[in-house]
Design a protein around this motif. Structure first.
Motif, mmCIF file in Angstrom:
data_model
loop_
_atom_site.group_PDB
_atom_site.id
_atom_site.type_symbol
_atom_site.label_atom_id
_atom_site.label_comp_id
_atom_site.label_asym_id
_atom_site.label_seq_id
_atom_site.Cartn_x
_atom_site.Cartn_y
_atom_site.Cartn_z
ATOM 1 N N ASN A 126 0.843 -1.192 0.000
ATOM 2 C CA ASN A 126 0.000 0.000 0.000
ATOM 3 C C ASN A 126 0.884 1.252 0.000
ATOM 4 O OD1 ASN A 126 -1.903 1.938 0.499
ATOM 5 N ND2 ASN A 126 -2.603 1.097 2.464
ATOM 6 N N LYS A 127 0.648 2.138 -0.963
ATOM 7 C CA LYS A 127 1.531 3.302 -1.120
ATOM 8 C C LYS A 127 1.179 4.464 -0.195
ATOM 9 C CE LYS A 127 1.366 1.892 -5.888
ATOM 10 N NZ LYS A 127 0.047 1.226 -5.976
ATOM 11 N N VAL A 128 0.054 4.347 0.502
ATOM 12 C CA VAL A 128 -0.466 5.517 1.215
ATOM 13 C C VAL A 128 0.472 6.011 2.324
ATOM 14 C CG1 VAL A 128 -2.349 6.343 2.680
ATOM 15 C CG2 VAL A 128 -2.865 5.061 0.612
ATOM 16 N N PHE A 132 5.182 4.362 -15.191
ATOM 17 C CA PHE A 132 5.262 3.840 -13.818
ATOM 18 C C PHE A 132 4.055 2.981 -13.460
ATOM 19 C CE2 PHE A 132 8.486 6.673 -11.632
ATOM 20 C CZ PHE A 132 8.940 7.255 -12.814
ATOM 21 N N SER A 133 3.066 2.974 -14.333
ATOM 22 C CA SER A 133 1.823 2.291 -13.983
ATOM 23 C C SER A 133 1.599 1.086 -14.884
ATOM 24 C CB SER A 133 0.648 3.269 -14.136
ATOM 25 O OG SER A 133 -0.562 2.551 -14.155
ATOM 26 N N GLY A 134 1.485 -0.089 -14.260
ATOM 27 C CA GLY A 134 1.214 -1.306 -15.030
ATOM 28 C C GLY A 134 -0.152 -1.256 -15.680
ATOM 29 N N SER A 135 -1.157 -0.761 -14.940
ATOM 30 C CA SER A 135 -2.512 -0.749 -15.502
ATOM 31 C C SER A 135 -2.621 0.243 -16.658
ATOM 32 C CB SER A 135 -3.542 -0.422 -14.425
ATOM 33 O OG SER A 135 -3.258 0.830 -13.860
ATOM 34 N N LEU A 136 -2.059 1.454 -16.477
ATOM 35 C CA LEU A 136 -2.152 2.443 -17.565
ATOM 36 C C LEU A 136 -1.311 2.006 -18.752
ATOM 37 C CD1 LEU A 136 -2.164 5.838 -15.629
ATOM 38 C CD2 LEU A 136 -4.099 4.547 -16.527
ATOM 39 N N GLY A 156 -6.658 -7.653 -12.402
ATOM 40 C CA GLY A 156 -6.092 -7.265 -11.105
ATOM 41 C C GLY A 156 -4.976 -6.252 -11.238
ATOM 42 N N LEU A 157 -4.980 -5.484 -12.347
ATOM 43 C CA LEU A 157 -3.894 -4.520 -12.562
ATOM 44 C C LEU A 157 -4.211 -3.160 -11.947
ATOM 45 C CD1 LEU A 157 -3.263 -5.269 -16.359
ATOM 46 C CD2 LEU A 157 -1.937 -6.123 -14.424
ATOM 47 N N THR A 158 -5.514 -2.827 -11.927
ATOM 48 C CA THR A 158 -5.880 -1.490 -11.441
ATOM 49 C C THR A 158 -5.959 -1.480 -9.920
ATOM 50 O OG1 THR A 158 -8.226 -2.003 -11.503
ATOM 51 C CG2 THR A 158 -7.293 -1.008 -13.489
ATOM 52 N N GLU A 159 -6.056 -0.291 -9.365
ATOM 53 C CA GLU A 159 -6.348 -0.143 -7.945
ATOM 54 C C GLU A 159 -7.801 -0.585 -7.719
ATOM 55 O OE1 GLU A 159 -4.006 0.933 -5.518
ATOM 56 O OE2 GLU A 159 -2.873 0.399 -7.285
ATOM 57 N N PRO A 160 -8.152 -0.907 -6.450
ATOM 58 C CA PRO A 160 -9.549 -1.278 -6.178
ATOM 59 C C PRO A 160 -10.528 -0.249 -6.774
ATOM 60 C CG PRO A 160 -8.200 -1.627 -4.226
ATOM 61 C CD PRO A 160 -7.297 -1.005 -5.253
ATOM 62 N N GLU A 216 -8.159 5.793 -9.157
ATOM 63 C CA GLU A 216 -6.846 6.106 -8.569
ATOM 64 C C GLU A 216 -5.761 6.030 -9.645
ATOM 65 O OE1 GLU A 216 -5.721 7.144 -5.343
ATOM 66 O OE2 GLU A 216 -7.803 7.732 -5.623
ATOM 67 N N ASP A 217 -5.926 5.093 -10.593
ATOM 68 C CA ASP A 217 -4.973 4.986 -11.705
ATOM 69 C C ASP A 217 -5.241 6.080 -12.738
ATOM 70 O OD1 ASP A 217 -3.555 2.413 -11.010
ATOM 71 O OD2 ASP A 217 -5.609 1.694 -11.040
ATOM 72 N N LEU A 218 -6.518 6.158 -13.165
ATOM 73 C CA LEU A 218 -6.861 7.099 -14.255
ATOM 74 C C LEU A 218 -6.652 8.561 -13.867
ATOM 75 C CD1 LEU A 218 -10.144 5.488 -15.614
ATOM 76 C CD2 LEU A 218 -7.927 5.587 -16.767
ATOM 77 N N ARG A 276 1.893 9.075 -6.713
ATOM 78 C CA ARG A 276 2.396 8.494 -5.444
ATOM 79 C C ARG A 276 3.743 7.826 -5.664
ATOM 80 N NH1 ARG A 276 -3.072 6.752 -4.346
ATOM 81 N NH2 ARG A 276 -3.928 8.313 -2.934
ATOM 82 N N LYS A 277 3.845 7.080 -6.772
ATOM 83 C CA LYS A 277 5.114 6.371 -7.033
ATOM 84 C C LYS A 277 6.265 7.365 -7.216
ATOM 85 C CE LYS A 277 2.774 2.411 -9.014
ATOM 86 N NZ LYS A 277 2.279 1.725 -10.186
ATOM 87 N N LEU A 278 5.990 8.442 -7.956
ATOM 88 C CA LEU A 278 7.030 9.468 -8.154
ATOM 89 C C LEU A 278 7.449 10.076 -6.821
ATOM 90 C CD1 LEU A 278 6.295 11.951 -11.081
ATOM 91 C CD2 LEU A 278 8.086 10.249 -10.908
HETATM 92 N N1 LIG Z 1 -2.516 0.123 -10.026
HETATM 93 C C1 LIG Z 1 -1.113 0.022 -9.973
HETATM 94 C C2 LIG Z 1 -0.740 -1.278 -9.347
HETATM 95 C C3 LIG Z 1 0.643 -1.244 -8.861
HETATM 96 O O1 LIG Z 1 1.067 -0.388 -8.118
HETATM 97 C C4 LIG Z 1 -0.520 0.090 -11.385
HETATM 98 O O2 LIG Z 1 -1.316 0.015 -12.305
HETATM 99 O O3 LIG Z 1 0.689 0.221 -11.545
#
Ligand SMILES: N[C@@H](CC=O)C(=O)O
Ligand SMILES: NC(=O)C1=CN([C@@H]2O[C@H](COP(=O)(O)OP(=O)(O)OC[C@H]3O[C@@H](n4cnc5c(N)ncnc54)[C@H](OP(=O)(O)O)[C@@H]3O)[C@@H](O)[C@H]2O)C=CC1
Length: 360
Positions: free
Chosen positions: A119-121, A177-181, A206-210, A214-216, A223-225
């Motif tokens: 969890n990145k929070v 940085f985003s697997g889902s995007l 299972g790639l996106t956040e719940p 949060e991804d879009l 957060r990752k940056l």
């Molecule tokens: N939703 C995130 C999952 C990993 O942190 C992503 O798409 O990269």
């Protein structure tokens, strides 16, 4: 008496990542015992409301057991159970995406838990919280590992930290940085399928956040940056990240996740327009850039040449281009699956093993 080292992991969050971690740990038991004399037991698993306890460690039947025997809990109940049973070498695994749950970190640390988190929070709240957490870790001699916060199972944080600690001057980190995007724009740029369909596939994988917003919205990449910037000792706040959100205002704010999912087709037309504007050799990519020298952080959707390393990405791959003094103008690059339950759970697992090496 066995010479094995016993580690106990309490898993908070048994969704995509948490449940896969349970499977991976159960499957690895005999190998860990044989090769490393290490036994990893899972005495408690929880979702947001219920906990299932088994001081001898949960078994392969955990899903059925959870359904039958789990009970409502508060964090104090978990701490009390661990104390009452005198369980040592305890690691709390945060496999939630919860803002509320991270408020439990300090009480957990004060009561003897180490933390491993996907969890990145916790790393992206205020810098004051970030510092207070580290102070508590130092005071109680506990560890906090979070390699999966950036790049899922890829070794990004450790690499950046090692470079920084060895005095390497890192000038810039740039990439997808985003697997889902990555998955969404790779699929969407290449195929005829609607944006909402690709988004729903990414979520099913299972790639996106719940909450996929949060991804879009760019928040997850931001957060990752921010996490990387803080590893480089920049005292940056989330509000300083310049973010291009891909969520229309009318679907943010007042709509909840169910309402958003029901109206997701409203994204199709704006994205179709962006796609139509592309030439044959162009693709869309959502990128992040941390300029360490200027201390700027930015995440945005760009048009990229298909032939470039970023344009060539496939599947849910992320790419991190790291520009440093010693590597000169050509960055060194880390690339691979940037999201997915198997790689993320494996990343948590390797943090657990790493941490267990420092325990008796
Ligand atoms: N939703 C995130 C999952 C990993 O942190 C992503 O798409 O990269
Ligand atoms: N999926 C991926 O590729 C990657 C994910 N991550 C991170 O991993 C984390 C988990 O992701 P994922 O497994 O996909 O999410 P899921 O939505 O599949 O699972 C989340 C789990 O957390 C539980 N939960 C929510 N709030 C709390 C709480 N306050 N206390 C305890 N449990 C809680 C949920 O329970 P309930 O069902 O009751 O709501 C659910 O079991 C996220 O932080 C994500 O950013 C990191 C890297 C990659």
């Amino acid at each position: 008496m066995s010479n094995s080292k016993h580690i106990h992991v309490v898993i908070f969050g048994i969704g995509n990542v948490g449940s896969t971690l349970i499977q991976q740990i159960n499957m690895a038991q005999s190998n860990l015992q044989l090769k490393h004399q290490l036994q990893i037991e899972i005495p408690i698993i929880t979702n947001s409301k219920l906990a299932f306890y088994n001081e001898n460690g949960i078994e392969n039947s955990w899903l059925i057991d959870f359904e039958k025997f789990s009970e409502p809990y508060k964090i104090e109940d978990i701490i009390q159970f661990i104390k009452a049973k005198k369980i040592k070498n305890v690691i709390a695994i945060d496999a939630t995406a919860s803002v509320d749950f991270v408020q439990n970190y300090v009480p957990l640390i004060e009561n003897g838990f180490h933390i491993v988190s996907a969890n990145k929070v916790a790393n992206t709240l205020s810098y004051d919280f970030y510092e207070a957490l580290r102070q508590s870790l130092r005071k109680h001699n506990k560890s906090f590992l979070y390699e999966t916060n950036v790049g899922a199972g890829l070794p990004i944080i450790e690499t950046i930290k090692n470079l920084y600690n060895s005095g390497e001057h890192i000038a810039k980190i740039r990439g997808v940085f985003s697997g889902s995007l990555s998955y969404i724009f790779n699929e969407y740029s290449e195929s005829d399928v609607s944006f909402s369909k690709v988004l729903s596939q990414a979520s099913k994988l299972g790639l996106t956040e719940p909450d996929a917003r949060e991804d879009l919205s760019g928040n997850d990449v931001a957060r990752k940056l921010l996490i990387l910037a803080r590893e480089l000792n920049l005292k940056t706040e989330f509000q300083q990240v310049k973010i291009e959100s891909l969520v229309p205002k009318k679907l943010n704010g007042k709509t909840n996740v169910q309402q958003f999912n029901a109206r997701v087709k409203e994204l199709d037309l704006p994205f179709q327009k962006r796609k139509t504007a592309l030439s044959k050799n162009q693709v869309l990519r959502y990128v992040g850039e941390l300029d360490v020298v200027r201390q700027t952080l930015e995440v945005k959707l760009i048009t990229e040449q298909k032939q470039s390393p970023i344009g060539q990405l496939k599947g849910a791959d992320s790419i991190f281009e790291i520009f440093t003094e010693s590597y000169g103008e050509k960055p060194f690059v880390i690339q691979g699956a940037g999201a997915g339950k198997a790689v993320t759970a494996r990343g948590l697992f390797s943090d657990i093993v790493k941490l267990s090496n420092s325990l008796n």
